[in-house]
Scaffold this active site. Structure first.
Site, PDB file in Angstrom:
ATOM      1  N   ASP A 117       0.836  -1.196   0.000  1.00 39.21           N
ATOM      2  CA  ASP A 117       0.000   0.000   0.000  1.00 39.21           C
ATOM      3  C   ASP A 117       0.875   1.251   0.000  1.00 39.21           C
ATOM      4  O   ASP A 117       1.131   1.853   1.033  1.00 39.21           O
ATOM      5  CB  ASP A 117      -0.908  -0.027   1.234  1.00 39.21           C
ATOM      6  CG  ASP A 117      -2.127   0.843   1.024  1.00 39.21           C
ATOM      7  OD1 ASP A 117      -2.351   1.269  -0.124  1.00 39.21           O
ATOM      8  OD2 ASP A 117      -2.838   1.104   1.997  1.00 39.21           O
ATOM      9  N   TYR A 226       8.532  -4.528  -8.415  1.00 38.61           N
ATOM     10  CA  TYR A 226       7.613  -5.614  -8.769  1.00 38.61           C
ATOM     11  C   TYR A 226       7.488  -5.887 -10.262  1.00 38.61           C
ATOM     12  O   TYR A 226       6.767  -6.803 -10.639  1.00 38.61           O
ATOM     13  CB  TYR A 226       6.233  -5.434  -8.138  1.00 38.61           C
ATOM     14  CG  TYR A 226       5.527  -4.136  -8.438  1.00 38.61           C
ATOM     15  CD1 TYR A 226       5.222  -3.753  -9.726  1.00 38.61           C
ATOM     16  CD2 TYR A 226       5.130  -3.312  -7.394  1.00 38.61           C
ATOM     17  CE1 TYR A 226       4.567  -2.579  -9.989  1.00 38.61           C
ATOM     18  CE2 TYR A 226       4.471  -2.118  -7.648  1.00 38.61           C
ATOM     19  CZ  TYR A 226       4.190  -1.758  -8.948  1.00 38.61           C
ATOM     20  OH  TYR A 226       3.535  -0.591  -9.201  1.00 38.61           O
ATOM     21  N   LYS A 314      -8.356  -8.010  -3.151  1.00 42.03           N
ATOM     22  CA  LYS A 314      -8.340  -7.035  -2.066  1.00 42.03           C
ATOM     23  C   LYS A 314      -8.854  -7.676  -0.789  1.00 42.03           C
ATOM     24  O   LYS A 314      -9.892  -8.332  -0.794  1.00 42.03           O
ATOM     25  CB  LYS A 314      -9.229  -5.830  -2.423  1.00 42.03           C
ATOM     26  CG  LYS A 314      -8.754  -5.061  -3.641  1.00 42.03           C
ATOM     27  CD  LYS A 314      -7.546  -4.205  -3.354  1.00 42.03           C
ATOM     28  CE  LYS A 314      -7.888  -2.976  -2.585  1.00 42.03           C
ATOM     29  NZ  LYS A 314      -8.010  -1.751  -3.320  1.00 42.03           N
ATOM     30  N   CYS A 412     -20.487  30.343  13.593  1.00 40.71           N
ATOM     31  CA  CYS A 412     -20.720  31.793  13.674  1.00 40.71           C
ATOM     32  C   CYS A 412     -22.190  32.144  13.805  1.00 40.71           C
ATOM     33  O   CYS A 412     -22.544  33.301  13.987  1.00 40.71           O
ATOM     34  CB  CYS A 412     -20.134  32.479  12.442  1.00 40.71           C
ATOM     35  SG  CYS A 412     -21.017  32.073  10.924  1.00 40.71           S
ATOM     36  N   CYS A 427     -21.725  27.447   5.009  1.00 41.47           N
ATOM     37  CA  CYS A 427     -21.940  28.701   5.720  1.00 41.47           C
ATOM     38  C   CYS A 427     -21.622  29.809   4.729  1.00 41.47           C
ATOM     39  O   CYS A 427     -20.573  29.794   4.091  1.00 41.47           O
ATOM     40  CB  CYS A 427     -20.998  28.768   6.918  1.00 41.47           C
ATOM     41  SG  CYS A 427     -20.832  30.431   7.573  1.00 41.47           S
ATOM     42  N   CYS A 432     -17.218  34.416   8.882  1.00 45.54           N
ATOM     43  CA  CYS A 432     -17.282  33.286   9.816  1.00 45.54           C
ATOM     44  C   CYS A 432     -15.867  32.940  10.309  1.00 45.54           C
ATOM     45  O   CYS A 432     -14.950  32.707   9.516  1.00 45.54           O
ATOM     46  CB  CYS A 432     -17.893  32.078   9.122  1.00 45.54           C
ATOM     47  SG  CYS A 432     -17.774  30.572  10.091  1.00 45.54           S
TER      48      CYS A 432
HETATM   49  S1  IVH Z   1       1.784  -4.876 -10.604  1.00 49.03           S
HETATM   50  C1  IVH Z   1       0.132  -3.998 -14.694  1.00 49.03           C
HETATM   51  N1  IVH Z   1       2.485  -5.676  -8.201  1.00 49.03           N
HETATM   52  O1  IVH Z   1      -1.172  -1.578  -6.932  1.00 49.03           O
HETATM   53  C2  IVH Z   1       0.547  -4.349 -13.344  1.00 49.03           C
HETATM   54  N2  IVH Z   1       1.297  -3.623  -8.389  1.00 49.03           N
HETATM   55  O2  IVH Z   1      -3.928  -1.205  -7.935  1.00 49.03           O
HETATM   56  C3  IVH Z   1       1.067  -3.207 -12.593  1.00 49.03           C
HETATM   57  N3  IVH Z   1       0.929  -2.464  -6.273  1.00 49.03           N
HETATM   58  O3  IVH Z   1      -0.520   0.745  -9.500  1.00 49.03           O
HETATM   59  C4  IVH Z   1       1.152  -3.340 -11.164  1.00 49.03           C
HETATM   60  N4  IVH Z   1       1.978  -3.919  -4.997  1.00 49.03           N
HETATM   61  O4  IVH Z   1       0.974   0.781  -7.398  1.00 49.03           O
HETATM   62  C5  IVH Z   1       1.864  -4.732  -8.918  1.00 49.03           C
HETATM   63  N5  IVH Z   1       3.205  -6.475  -6.142  1.00 49.03           N
HETATM   64  C6  IVH Z   1       2.588  -5.539  -6.863  1.00 49.03           C
HETATM   65  C7  IVH Z   1       2.024  -4.391  -6.264  1.00 49.03           C
HETATM   66  C8  IVH Z   1       1.370  -3.448  -7.070  1.00 49.03           C
HETATM   67  C9  IVH Z   1       1.322  -2.774  -5.017  1.00 49.03           C
HETATM   68  C10 IVH Z   1       0.161  -1.257  -6.633  1.00 49.03           C
HETATM   69  C11 IVH Z   1       0.678  -0.515  -7.839  1.00 49.03           C
HETATM   70  C12 IVH Z   1      -0.453  -0.462  -8.805  1.00 49.03           C
HETATM   71  C13 IVH Z   1      -1.630  -0.658  -7.910  1.00 49.03           C
HETATM   72  C14 IVH Z   1      -2.790  -1.230  -8.686  1.00 49.03           C
END
Ligand code: IVH
Length: 666
Positions: A117, A226, A314, A412, A427, A432
């Site tokens: 994140d 990554y 997620k 206010c 407001c 204010c």
């Molecule tokens: S791959 C086309 N790998 O998640 C693939 N993204 O919601 C590109 N992110 O914009 C992303 N960890 O900022 C990939 N292990 C991971 C990741 C990752 C975090 C973020 C990244 C991306 C966003 C997408």
């Protein structure tokens, strides 16, 4: 012949690089922090004595001492895409069915990675050296954050020669703020009476987008790579193998990535991480699942924004149950009234939550949140805690009544009005105090006039005592007025006056941003300052003129005109200038010799550093870009040029050397 000092310097640099690698990439440090610091100081001392040996890739040269005026843009060689989300095992199985259909085989495997994140960045290495770094931006162009990225110790300035180093390499990954650094930063914010960051992602983004790299360097950011993009020659045939290679090159790859033979194994991994995600010392909000084989990734391709070979799982948002102790209404800088629930403190996803926003009165009415209610709260996207459900059954029907929409401003007592879209209540009293305070906090804030010693607690007193009624009044304050305030000694009053004085010559864009014109943030302010060069010229521009500017649309143009046509605002600006505020205009162009030309620089130049050459191009009216395209006017090539030179030849773009360039601008 190399001198002893030069040899020693080189040796120390190699040692430090190796220890960075052991620490950040292999997670297996061999020396203590103290021993590392000692090596570092030795190098610093030697370089101080022999400055001729300092090179930009030395570990001592991570932090640039000169703050930037604004960010320039870098075009990504391959767009930075985003990923589609899923929230259940069944959705993952549906994704797998699409993959199988697309590949017409069941012979494929997956790589599963924690979804960090933070925020995505792209790092450019040329001949093994870090040359540029950009944020994702809109996916095609991002902000040039090279100076800030260089301060992150987990990111090597130079790749290790452990594997053959590709000519050019674009590595993508996530910059993040570890939980500990995040907690410390927020503690400092509380002590400084400044607003806290809502989550590590916002803190990381805020820290990377600072104009002063010296501040970024204090934020303890880190990084995981990554993926790779834009290599002329692929490093490997699969994603997994590429990650192993970039790890050998010294880039940190998350240690918890794994391979899965089929979707059931993927689901199993995702379920296990749902349970143990809080044990990591950085925040992850899900898992990313990628088809491993590159050829298969190619076969699947992309759907406009998202690749078909990749999906995010997620984690479900964490929830907690608590009781609403009271509901209060806050007044924002444009007068918007926001209902906020004060809660019985409760632990949620690692923090104690005491308040939750109810967003607006429509939302409040829909949920029917009342004082004394038992509610379920959730951190959506781990941002601000929100009330998602009211346990109606627990409600005491006799003394519970719906929260009444305020008919007057709670701060206010002035009249309020519903917005045109009927959602927000504002407001409308220009005097204010609550509104004024919010506007002044913003005016003096870091991203605007940056008046260091004028914090919220002080502004509150100044407004309450009637000493400040608008932002011009800040510049009329006297020592005797300030020193009489609570918790103010002679020294601190002087500091306040000093920082007010310093802010008088802030660049023009900061003043424009600080005015709090609706729809005009820092970025638009920079564009406006560059375009008009003076406050006067901006104030006298009409909507048609404003709309001729790239990136300024009719809504923003209208807000600007309204703001500067307002009699009261004009009077305040007059007073501000009379009180000695003299914004520094953008640097005057030296000539128009490069007007309308986009120039790409590659290789090392003899007389200019990277920053200096970019400035020189700008000074003469040109634009610099990082990749060669048909729009490039010419490529300026120094020593050891990268693949950009080949690209220029391929596209028949003129190439100039440094001498020719100097002649051109002289
Ligand atoms: S791959 C086309 N790998 O998640 C693939 N993204 O919601 C590109 N992110 O914009 C992303 N960890 O900022 C990939 N292990 C991971 C990741 C990752 C975090 C973020 C990244 C991306 C966003 C997408």
């Amino acid at each position: 012949m190399k001198s002893d000092a030069q040899k020693k310097i080189q040796q120390l640099r190699e040692q430090l690089r190796r220890h960075d690698y052991l620490y950040y990439v292999l997670n297996a440090p061999e020396i203590s922090d103290h021993q590392y610091d000692t090596l570092f100081s030795q190098l610093k001392e030697l370089e101080k004595a022999h400055p001729q040996f300092i090179t930009p890739d030395s570990p001592t040269q991570r932090v640039s001492e000169t703050p930037m005026e604004g960010f320039t843009q870098i075009r990504h060689s391959v767009p930075m895409l985003s990923i589609d989300n899923t929230y259940s095992a069944d959705e993952l199985r549906e994704f797998d069915a699409r993959v199988r259909k697309g590949l017409e085989t069941d012979k494929y495997d997956y790589v599963v990675e924690p979804k960090i994140d933070g925020l995505a960045v792209s790092l450019h290495y040329e001949k093994g050296k870090l040359t540029a770094a950009a944020t994702r931006g809109d996916g095609r162009m991002g902000d040039d954050v090279t100076a800030n990225i260089r301060t992150i110790r987990a990111i090597p300035l130079e790749l290790l020669p452990a594997a053959p180093i590709p000519e050019t390499l674009e590595v993508r990954g996530e910059v993040y703020m570890p939980k500990k650094a995040f907690a410390e930063l927020n503690q400092q914010k509380i002590e400084a009476d400044e607003p806290e960051f809502a989550n590590p992602r916002n803190a990381a983004a805020g820290s990377l987008k600072l104009l002063d790299a010296r501040v970024t360097a204090t934020r303890n950011l880190s990084f995981f790579a990554y993926s790779i993009a834009g290599t002329a020659q692929p490093l490997a045939l699969s994603h997994w193998d590429s990650l192993q290679t970039i790890k050998k090159l010294g880039l940190p790859v998350n240690p918890h990535i794994s391979r899965a033979k089929n979707i059931e194994q993927v689901i199993d991994i995702c379920t296990r991480w749902t349970d143990k995600k809080n044990k990591l010392d950085y925040a992850i909000d899900g898992m990313v699942i990628k088809v491993n084989n590159y050829a298969q990734q190619d076969t699947l391709g992309t759907t406009g924004r998202n690749p078909r070979w990749c999906i995010a799982y997620k984690f479900p948002a964490e929830q907690a149950e608590t009781v609403v102790e009271s509901i209060e209404v806050q007044v924002g800088k444009t007068g918007t009234l926001t209902p906020v629930a004060n809660l019985k403190p409760v632990k949620l996803a690692g923090t104690t939550v005491k308040r939750a926003t109810l967003h607006n009165f429509d939302m409040l009415a829909k949920l029917d949140v009342r004082c004394g209610d038992t509610v379920i709260i959730e951190k959506a996207g781990e941002i601000i805690p929100q009330v998602v459900e009211v346990k109606q059954k627990n409600r005491n029907l006799f003394d519970s009544k719906p929260f009444a929409i305020p008919k007057r401003c709670p701060a206010c007592g002035g009249p309020v009005k519903k917005d045109d879209n009927g959602v927000f209540i504002r407001c409308v009293n220009d005097n204010c105090a609550a509104k004024l305070m919010e506007r002044l906090f913003y005016f003096a804030g870091k991203g605007q006039m940056d008046i260091e010693n004028l914090g919220p607690a002080l502004i509150e007193q100044l407004v309450e005592k009637g000493l400040v009624k608008n932002y011009a009044d800040i510049y009329k304050l006297t020592f005797s007025q300030i020193v009489q305030l609570e918790r103010m000694g002679d020294k601190s009053a002087e500091n306040v006056l000093d920082s007010i004085e310093k802010s008088k010559t802030q660049p023009l864009w900061r003043l424009v941003a600080a005015m709090g014109i609706r729809n005009v943030g820092g970025q638009s302010a920079q564009i406006l300052a560059d375009e008009f060069g003076s406050l006067d010229a901006l104030m006298n521009a009409d909507a048609d003129r404003l709309e001729t500017i790239d990136q300024i649309g009719p809504i923003v143009a209208k807000s600007i005109c309204e703001y500067f046509h307002d009699k009261h605002n004009r009077k305040v600006i007059e007073e501000l200038l009379a009180a000695g505020v003299k914004p520094a205009g953008p640097k005057q162009k030296t000539s128009d010799k490069l007007a309308g030309k986009t120039i790409v620089v590659t290789g090392t130049l003899k007389t200019f550093s990277r920053q200096q050459i970019e400035q020189a191009i700008k000074d003469h009216g040109g634009k610099s870009a990082s990749s060669v395209s048909k729009k490039t006017a010419f490529v300026l090539a120094g020593e050891n040029p990268g693949s950009k030179l080949d690209k220029a030849k391929e596209l028949d773009i003129p190439v100039l050397d440094e001498e020719q360039f100097i002649k051109l601008i002289r």
